[in-house]
Each structure stands twice: as C-alpha cells, then as structure tokens.
Motif scaffolding. Sequence first.
Motif, mmCIF file in Angstrom:
data_model
loop_
_atom_site.group_PDB
_atom_site.id
_atom_site.type_symbol
_atom_site.label_atom_id
_atom_site.label_comp_id
_atom_site.label_asym_id
_atom_site.label_seq_id
_atom_site.Cartn_x
_atom_site.Cartn_y
_atom_site.Cartn_z
ATOM 1 N N THR A 120 0.691 -1.287 -0.507
ATOM 2 C CA THR A 120 -0.256 -0.369 -0.308
ATOM 3 C C THR A 120 0.818 1.450 -0.284
ATOM 4 N N ILE A 121 1.826 1.556 1.082
ATOM 5 C CA ILE A 121 2.885 1.757 0.986
ATOM 6 C C ILE A 121 3.367 2.259 -0.929
ATOM 7 N N HIS A 122 3.784 1.622 -0.923
ATOM 8 C CA HIS A 122 4.610 1.300 -2.091
ATOM 9 C C HIS A 122 3.687 1.824 -3.238
ATOM 10 N N VAL A 168 -2.584 -12.011 -0.232
ATOM 11 C CA VAL A 168 -1.982 -11.329 -0.562
ATOM 12 C C VAL A 168 -2.542 -11.698 -2.663
ATOM 13 N N LEU A 169 -1.620 -12.909 -2.557
ATOM 14 C CA LEU A 169 -2.182 -13.443 -4.030
ATOM 15 C C LEU A 169 -3.594 -13.383 -4.413
ATOM 16 N N PHE A 170 -3.980 -14.539 -3.714
ATOM 17 C CA PHE A 170 -5.539 -14.291 -4.251
ATOM 18 C C PHE A 170 -6.751 -12.680 -3.832
ATOM 19 N N ARG A 171 -6.216 -11.902 -2.570
ATOM 20 C CA ARG A 171 -6.985 -11.178 -2.256
ATOM 21 C C ARG A 171 -6.651 -9.144 -2.669
ATOM 22 N N ASP A 172 -5.587 -9.464 -2.796
ATOM 23 C CA ASP A 172 -4.865 -7.970 -2.900
ATOM 24 C C ASP A 172 -3.206 -8.516 -4.656
#
Lengths: 503, 509
Positions: free
Chosen positions: B271-273, B312-316
Amino acid sequence: MKKIFQSLHWYHVLLAVVSVQAIFTFVILLRQSVRLDEAQTLWAVSKSYLGMLEHTAQDVHVPLYYSLVFIWVRLFGSDVSVVRVLSIVLWALTLPVIYFLTKYAFHRPQLRLAAVILFMSSPFLMWYSAESRMYSLFIFIVSLTHLFFFHWYEKPTPHNRVKLGIALMIGMYTHYFFWLVMGAQAFFLLFMATKKLITEKWRAEFQWWWGNIQKGLEYGVISGTAALVFIPWVLFIISQGSLANTKPLLSMPTPETVLQLGLQFLFGIQPYAWQGVLIALWPLTVMAVFIFFTRKHHLQLQHSWYWLMLTVLPIIVTFSVSYFSRPILVPRYLIFIAGSFFILLTWLVTTLSEKHGMKLITAVIILMGISTAIQNYSSLTPVKEEYAQVSEYVAQVATTRDLVAVSAPFTIYPIEYSYHGVAGIETVPYWNRYEVGALPQFSWDEVYSQLEGYRQRYQRLYLILSYDQGYEENIKSLADNAFTFVESRQFSPELELRVYQIE
Amino acid sequence: MSDQHTIPYSPVSQKLLWLNVAVTGLYLVWWLQFDQAKNIFLFSLLLLGEIYHVVMALTFWYTVRKPHHRTPPLWSLFNFQPTVDVFIPVTHEPIEIIEATVNAALAMTYTRKKIWILNDGYVAGYEDWQDAEKLAEKYGVGCITRKRKGGAKAGNINYALKKTRGEIVVIFDADMQAKPHFLTTTLPYFQDPQVGFVQTPQYYSNQNQNSITAAAWDQQSLFFGPILRGKDTHNSAFICGTNVAIRRTALEAAGGMREDNIAEDFLTSLTIHRQGWKSIYHPEVLASGLAPLTLGAYFQQQMRWARGSLEVLFRDNPLLHSGLSWAQKTEYLASALYYLNGLIIFLDMIVPVFFLFFGMEPISSSIGEFSFLFLPFIVLNFLTLHIVTQRTLSFRALAFAQSSWVLQIMALFAVLRGQASSFKVTPKQAEEGNFLRLAVPHIGYIAVVIAGVFIAINRDGFSPAVAANTSWVLFNSILFLPYIWAAYPWSRFFEQTLLIAEEPVISSE
C-alpha cells in the motif's frame, strides 16, 4: 583401523588393492577373443611400412600407434595378446603422469592419490587399455600434453615451450580427436584472457590480462609450429585419394550417449539392461547437485576451469558435429578426457563430504571394482566380440563342402585371424580387401546372385553376422528365403551365427 | 561497510544469468511438446509444476541481477532530527526477553526517541498482562495497553499510532535487540522526503542452537541477502514486521498497518509503495532476535507468512493494483507466488507414486532426453544460488523449504476457503513435547512410496522406468529426513531405547 582410515595410509592400501585388481583384470582381458578393430590393427601392421601407412590413411587414422605396433610385432611377435601388452604398458606409464598432473589440481596428497586410484579403477579404461588399439597411447599422450601445458603455463621457459610443442606434435599423430584437446586448451586460454575483463576493473588488472593474452598468442605459435609437422601426413592422405569404407556405421548419438559416457568411465560397459537402469538413476545426481552446492567449504581445485573445459568441450563439440553434420561421438573416441574427468570426479566426490570423502571414494572404487568384474565376465557385455569362439565352433563343424560367410564384410579380419578350419571364407556382400580403395557399392541383385551361386558348390552355409551396417536384416532375409534354416547361435550380444542347409 | 555485519551476498555474472535464461528456454520448449504426453493428466500436472518453477527461476534471476549496494547518506544533523517512536509489540513473551529488548532500545544512540511497549497481553486474555506495564515503569518507558481486541499485531501498532506523535516509527519484535547505531544508521535515509520506510535484516542470534534455528536462519539469509537487496534495486523491499523504521506520514497515508491480512507488513508495504513512497533495504545487521526453536514454532511462523502472502495473491493481487511499477508488481508477485511452492512440490511428489502403483507414465520421451535438459537447468540454478548466497545456502534450508509443502497447502486451502486467520506470535522459548504430528504426511509419504517401489518391482522388474521413479521418490524422501528428524527428539528416543535394552537383568536369586 580408524586411524589408518583417516590417514594417507588408507589410500596406499587402496592403491595396493586396486593394483592387484588391475593385474588380475588385465590377465583376463589379455585372454579374450580378438575384436574387429584389433584384427584391423594386426592386418595393417602385417603389411610393409608404406602399406601400413596407406591402410592407416584410408582407415581415417593417424600413424603413430601403428608405427609403434609395427616395431613391436617385429620384436615380440604378432599374437594379439602380445600387441595388447603394448597398450597395457602405455596404460601403466600413464599412471605416474596422472599423478604428477594432479599436482596442478590438488594440494593434498590424499586427493592426488585418490584421483590416480579412481583412474586406475575405471573398467572402461582398463577395457580399452587392453586392446590392440591406440586408446591407451592416446590417453598417455594427452595426459603428457596436460602436464607439459601446465609446465609451460606456469613457467614459460624455452625448455617448457619445446616440451609442449613436441607433445602437441606427437598428439596430432596419435588420434584425430587430439585436435579437440588443442581446441579446448586454446579456448581455456582465451577464456582466461577475457575472464577478468568481464568481472573486474580491467585497468587495474591490465598486466594480468596482458600476460594471458601473451600466453594465448604463444600457445598459438607453439601449436601452429607443431601443426606444421602434421602437413606431410595431410599431403600423404591427399595422395591416397578416397578414404576406405571399412569404418563401422556410427549411429547418431542421443542424450543417453552422453550420459553413458560418464557412466562408462565409472562403471564400464555394462549389459544393455543395466545401462538403461544406470541412466534411469540419474535423479540421484540431482541430489548430488543439491548436496554439492550446499557445501559451505568446497575443497580447492586449482585450474578448475581447465579441467572443466577439457572434459566438457570435447563432448559438446563432438555431440554438436554429430547432430548437425555426421556422427562422430563414440564413447571410446572420447577416452582422452579420462584424466580431467577423474580429477573433477575426485573433487566433486570429496566436496560432497569433506569429513567422509575418503569413505565415499572407497565406496566408488568398490562399485567400480564390481562393475569391472561384471563387464569382464558377463556374456551380455555389448562390446564383447567372441570371434575366436565362433571361429573355433565353425572350424569344428564345417567341412570342405561348406562355406563360411561373414557380414559385415570387414569383420573378415577377426574371423580370419582366429579361424583355422577347412571350409572356405567369403564376405557377404562380396569384397576383395586386397584391392586398394573403398568397399565398393553393391546391389541387392548382386547379393542375391552371390547366394544363389552357392547352390551348386556348397552343402551348408555358416553365416556369421556382426557389426550391422544397416543391411544385416536384408541379408538374413535373403538367406532365409534361399536356403533351409538349421539353427542360430548367439556368441556375444551382436555376433550371431546362422546355419543353413543349401542342398 | 566492510567492517559491518551484513548478510552474505555476492554479485552474479550477467552472463551466467543469461545462460540460465537460455537453458531454461530450451527446457521449457521441451515441455511444451505436447505430443510426448503419455498420460495427459499426469503430464499436465508436471507441466504446471515446471511452468511454475520456470516462472520462479526467472523472477529470482530478475531480482538478483543488479543488487543495490547501499551506503547510508551523510546525515545533516542540523537540518534533520526527527522524533522517533520505538514500538515493541508484546503479547505474552517471557518478561526477561522483553526486558532485554527494552534495554537495547534504550541504548540506541539518539536522543529524540521514545520507547513504547505495546502491550496486547490484556486483549489476549493473559492474567499477567500487567507485567509489561511494570517493566515499562521500571525502565521509564511508555506502555500502551489495548483494552479492545482486533487486528492482532497490526491492530496493536495502529492503536499505538493514535497515541503517539513521533515522525518516525520504529518497530521491534519482543525478542529483537537493537544495536546502538540502529537509528543513526537508518534515520539518515529519511532525509529524502520520498523514503517511506527503511527495513533492516532480521538476524537470529540463536541460529546455532539446533537444526531448526539453523534452517530458519539459512532461509532468512537467502531472503535478507540476495533477495531483499535485489528487491531494493526495484524499489520493492518490503516491511518484514520488525527491525524497520517507517515514516509516520507514509504509514498513516496507507491507513496504518493493514489489519485485513495476517501478513500485515507485506500488505502495508504494498500500500505504501502504491502511493509512490520509496523503500530502502539496508543490509547491515542492526538488531538480532531469536529464531523459532521448535518445529512447532517454525511451522507456525511459516504458516503465518504463507497465509499472508497467499491472501495477497488471491485478494490483493499486485498485478491488479494501480500505482505500482511493473518491476514492483513482478517483485510482489514473485514473493506471493513463492508460497504456492507447496502445491507444486506435492504434484511433483505424487506423479512417481502414480507410476509405482499403477504404471501410469506422464511422458513418452526417453529418460536421457529429459535429463539432458533438466540437469543443466538445475545445475545452473543451484550454481547461481550458490554464488549469490556466498556459499551459505544449506542443504538443511532446502530440506526444510521442501518439507514445508504441508503447511503451504494448508495455508492455500485456508485462503481459498476464506477461513479466518489469527495472528499467533512465534514462540520465543523452547517448548517441550514432540512435533511428530507435523511430520506425519512426510513419514506417510515415505511409507507409501516404499510400498509403491515393491509393487512396481513386482510388476515390471527393476526396469529403467522403475529405477527412474524410485530415484525420484528417494530424492523426495531424503529431502524430508532433516525435517522428520527435527520433529522429534530422536536422539533421546534412541538413548532411552538403548538404555532399556542394556539394562541388566537382576536375578531374584
């Protein structure tokens, strides 16, 4: 025992055991039947010196080994086992050379001895070092070339330059594949000259770099000078015209051939079924790769690039030429990589476990010893050519009214060497080997006529089939149709005797 | 940097990397010859696995091809002296461990800092939750105790963010003892107003304690050595939960630590990136802590990382986020994809089992042909790993990574089924008991394949196909051995067994 096992003495014990095994093995191998290639050697040296040179040129070989045998048979006799002794002597002479060579690979005397012992234990090397062919001379000269190369590389004095030059000259006259050695050495020098340029600030390393460039250029001059001595042979070949067609048909190498090469160095020439299984065990090498690359401390291998290139490049080149041009990759032709191969193997095995390296080496040697026994005793060993046995059998059963026919035609050499029967011998297709030049082209009509011609003259046909040149099945089929099949006997994996009733 | 303690790393020749790519290309082309499929189902499984391996290999080479050589910028003390809040989130760690961490934090050379113990003991329901407050009082540091549950470690930090004002937030896990120059090394990077966070290695001081700590460190060493340095080049280094300094504005702009993922640090970094902040990875060891001591703790830690990354892979999925460069997307995707490894290992494991039991073969090509392409591929891969890790890659680390297939598959299923995840702190103390249950699948596999080998030999004899498949299952089984060995105190078991066996029989006479 533990103390001995962990000391240099253990290797001395191994050396003694392996030496006894080698003597034993050679005694067995000396008594084996003459093989096709050996019979060709004996045939060649039975001629005049010029005739021998002509035969050598047409047979796509270089003359040094034949010249040595030419002298040897005149000194000690022409029995195949006598000629084989020359090869064994050369094998024995190679051992100290390998030992001195390992000085340029390992600091530790244990590892140097281990490499020599592994080299000595190779069933593949022993097999071909007991053959009346040029292979043991080839390994000997290549090992000397490595040694003189390092003498020159580390101390380029005039004396060392001359030594290297002479080794290169002799090597060129030993085997055509010697050019691969020279190519790999040149590549190594080129690589070393450019290596630092890639990885480091070359300005700071200029002197080092320039030193390597100079070495590369110097090697070019030495090898070029040595190559001049090869020119007379090239001119001689040209003067001979076409090359003989007596070379066995080589099959296209496959990836298995390359795997076989490494396995054969270690485990010799095993029956086909075993070879397949050994190749199939290759995933275990992946485990070895895992272990090797997860060792934190690798034993130091000096000049590692040299050993790697001198082992791998000849394989890559011969495989590529075979794939893109014509088949030239035959494991025994690459026997000259044995020195560098066993140095690399010693390094790899002992790196897998520094603590247990000695035990691993011992285990490998035991496996090699067992393999040697299987190779030498098994009747299924593919390279066995029991021409003596088949000749002996035919001599016992064939009468003056019978005919012995051999195919492929050039296998008449070993048959004729060992056959002392009363029945006549002929080749199928017909070939007059006393005529200079290649084996002439033939048609199937001619072969058919040749077989039909036997009807009036012979009672039985003893057809000896080996070294299939792609037409063995056709000849078999023609004979099956023309005559009454009586029996078939298999003397070695690719040597069959078929007996037919003609009348 | 030469006298500093950095994680081993060595640059790798670009030529070697390109050679890797070429060999991998040939290998992949071979796999894409579908006419060699003998059993389409098994072939597809293997193909899937090989495509995964190739993708992971390519992203790894991409990561390590140009590592960043960081030297901290000069620090203009007159212009830049930010206030710092040092957070030490705790739940129920041994008080002496927290005490050592607080002491080390206090000893950091920088005056404008405030140390905070973020006490979650109360919300976690521990009776002795006040111990942390007493400790804070003893050392004169702040203690923030939550009374309302939620968000696990991320929730704890976010709660503290509301109670504090420091411009830079530094996070240390309860066992991470900072070196005195942690702040003086990391803070200068924040002179660049675009820098969002500075991550430093998570070093395990107890790495030589047992095989698990050693394996855990070896794996960390690969990550904090070549991988994170490479990610730094692509502005993709991510927060690893501890030993990190974060600019408060960057963290607040990201909405604080992300509470919707068990791997809050990974997602927060993303998110920061996305908002355009720069990240820094400073490879010097500036704090050291404790590796998981038992297989249970290792399993728990790896499970948390696996679940977080797979979520993260599946949801973000990084590929679907705007604001990231392609390099960043690639790096985040590679990190998240790593935890699919378990599924691929499992597929590779079961294909030879199908052959052993049922004689089903995936490929009709010769053994030699496959090995001819596979061996250069694997040798070059390992050579590259060997070089970039400066020869620190260990067999143990590989064996543990390979054996983690069970937890990775469990994590995958949990994510796919949308199971609620709970953050469990990795235990910092050795726990008694055996963890053999964690190795049951591995032991079961070995038992199954032994039976399979007998069945196959009985059916086909020791044919080349049987030999090849036996070799593969042997290969897998050998790789499971260090893990199985670590699951149970076998040495104690053998000692006891031997003692019982050797106990002298006392005659009643």
